[in-house]
Design a protein around this motif. Structure first.
Motif: not given
Lengths: 438, 69
Positions: A129-149
């Motif tokens: 899971i951690e490996r996948l998490r790092r990949r998602l973070v590297a692709e910027g996918l962990c920030e997209r939702q947080q930027a939504l109003p």
């Protein structure tokens, strides 16, 4: 391969060998499969089924699956705790390919004959899971939702959860605590087995496709890491990250951390908390605040008008007050002036009196004893002057002859020359014509 | 112009009240702010009414089926 035993004529024109008896072929195939190298495989256990003789399950990962079978006796010899080989458990198996060739009444089936099995520990799972998490973070996918109003007061909320579960009731309780009673769209989906992640992904996609959906809650109660594994699915996490609506995740207990918590807009500890996060505003409190704001607006409007009206009234009174004040000042000054004048007149009067008395004293002093002598001399002058007065001469009987111009005629020649004369007596004058004395 | 939202309306209302409380607004501005504020209050009240009129629970599968029909 088994030796062909043609008992029937083959397909005309076909260059392939045979036909062979299928049982023989199946037996030959089994022999071939059993000849494959024996290996260890790792994957997620699915569809676990325990029979009297064997334990069946599928071993899966994102790229494929292999049906597995293990003799029950061998399985029990492993001494695993009850339920260890659960749905979604990550396992390592050892064995090789095998085939049950079937029979006239039994269906054939291929399986990986498991001779050894190890349940991969949570450490293995967490590392994956951690490996996948790092990949998602590297692709910027962990920030997209947080930027939504996120709306303060959504009208429509989507909820993905199990149809029968406590999470559903908790979401309702959270919304009720907010005083929210809008439109709720339930998208029920399995939340645990291998069908869970695709079903949740589809539900999220469908909810986001509804234009009125403003926020989505994904809720699931607690469970083991293996139970929650669907929420670490890569495809599901990528789907969540790309959604147009904010997703609020509440998966497992507050100590659990799945990948959907990382890609979601907000990670909540409980479904109740997720519901409250979906409606940040307490409807009742917002109504009270609105009433207060309305009151303040009304007061501000009234105050603005009344303050200025008072100011205007004050200004309108100002000229009259000014005149009255000036009048009072004028009266005061007039009184001061009159008093001042009186004081001045009095003062002058006293000064004049003092001067008069001084003059009188001076005059008396100046006249004194010489007054009589002066009066006598003056009388003398008057008598002398009277002696020279022609009128007195006329009074004694003399007359004065004057020509027409009033000039005294003092000789006979002048009288003849004048012709007409006036003779003045003491008691009046008469005209006369001069003629030569014959 | 984008559609008014509750967040935008309540934020603007807060700013209006702050401006009015400052006492710096003239009469004309005050009256205009009050008028605008009243409109925003009405909008926010309508939004609150929308989420207070009773829970409407729908099932996504039924909704999708209805849309597909």
């Amino acid at each position: 391969m088994a030796v062909p035993a043609p008992s029937t004529t083959g397909i005309p024109g076909s260059a392939l060998p045979g036909p062979y008896a299928v049982g023989e072929y199946a037996a030959a195939l089994r022999a071939r499969l059993r000849g494959f190298a024996r290996v260890q495989l790792t994957g997620e256990a699915c569809d676990v089924k325990v029979t009297r003789a064997r334990v069946y399950f599928e071993l899966r990962d994102e790229r494929g699956a292999i049906p597995c079978a293990m003799w029950r006796e061998d399985f029990e010899r492993l001494g695993l705790p009850p339920g260890a080989l659960a749905q979604g458990a990550q396992v390592v198996v050892a064995g090789g390919c095998d085939l049950y060739p079937g029979s006239a009444s039994g269906s054939p089936h291929f399986h990986f004959a498991v001779t050894g099995l190890r349940i991969a520990g949570e450490g293995d799972l967490l590392a994956r899971i951690e490996r996948l998490r790092r990949r998602l973070v590297a692709e910027g996918l962990c920030e997209r939702q947080q930027a939504l109003p996120r709306p303060l007061l959504p009208r429509t909320i989507g909820v993905v959860c199990a149809e029968r579960g406590k999470a559903r009731d908790d979401v309702l309780a959270g919304l009720q605590r907010r005083g929210w009673a809008g439109r709720l769209v339930w998208a029920f989906a399995p939340v645990q087995d291998r069908h869970a992640a695709p079903a949740i992904g589809r539900a999220l996609g469908d909810l986001a496709a509804l234009p009125e959906t403003e926020v989505v809650i994904v809720a699931r109660g607690g469970g083991s890491l293996a139970d929650l594994l669907a929420f670490c699915d890569e495809t599901l996490c990528r789907t969540v990250a790309m959604l147009r609506v904010p997703v609020l995740a509440s998966v497992g207990h507050h100590t659990d951390r799945t990948l959907i918590d990382d890609v979601a807009a907000v990670s909540c500890s409980t479904p109740t908390h997720a519901a409250e996060a979906a409606v940040p505003l307490h409807v009742g409190a917002a109504r009270d605040a609105l009433a207060r704001a309305s009151g303040r607006l009304a007061r501000a409007g009234r105050r603005a008008v009344t303050d200025r009206a008072r100011s205007l009234a004050r200004l309108s009174r100002a000229p009259g007050a000014h005149v009255a004040r000036q009048r009072r000042e004028l009266h005061g000054r007039t009184r001061e002036l009159q008093a001042s004048a009186r004081r001045r007149v009095e003062s002058e009067r006293r000064a004049s009196a003092r001067a008069a008395r001084a003059l009188a004293r001076g005059a008396a002093a100046a006249a004194g004893p010489q007054r009589t002598a002066r009066e006598q001399r003056l009388d003398g002058f008057a008598a002398a002057l009277a002696a020279h007065d022609p009128q007195r001469t006329l009074a004694r009987g003399y007359a004065l002859v004057e020509d027409a111009d009033g000039v005294a005629v003092t000789g006979a020649g002048a009288a003849l020359a004048a012709g007409d004369v006036r003779i003045r007596f003491a008691d009046g004058a008469v005209g006369a014509k001069v003629r030569e004395d014959t | 112009m984008s559609e008014l939202t509750y967040e935008a309306a309540s934020g603007r209302l807060e700013a209006i009240i702050e401006r009015l409380d400052s006492g710096e607004a003239g009469l004309r501005e005050t009256l205009e702010l009050c008028r605008e504020g009243r409109g925003l209050v009405e909008f926010c009240a309508a939004e609150l009414d929308e989420v207070s009129k009773g829970l409407e629970a729908l099932r996504l599968d039924e909704l999708v089926g209805r849309l597909d029909a």
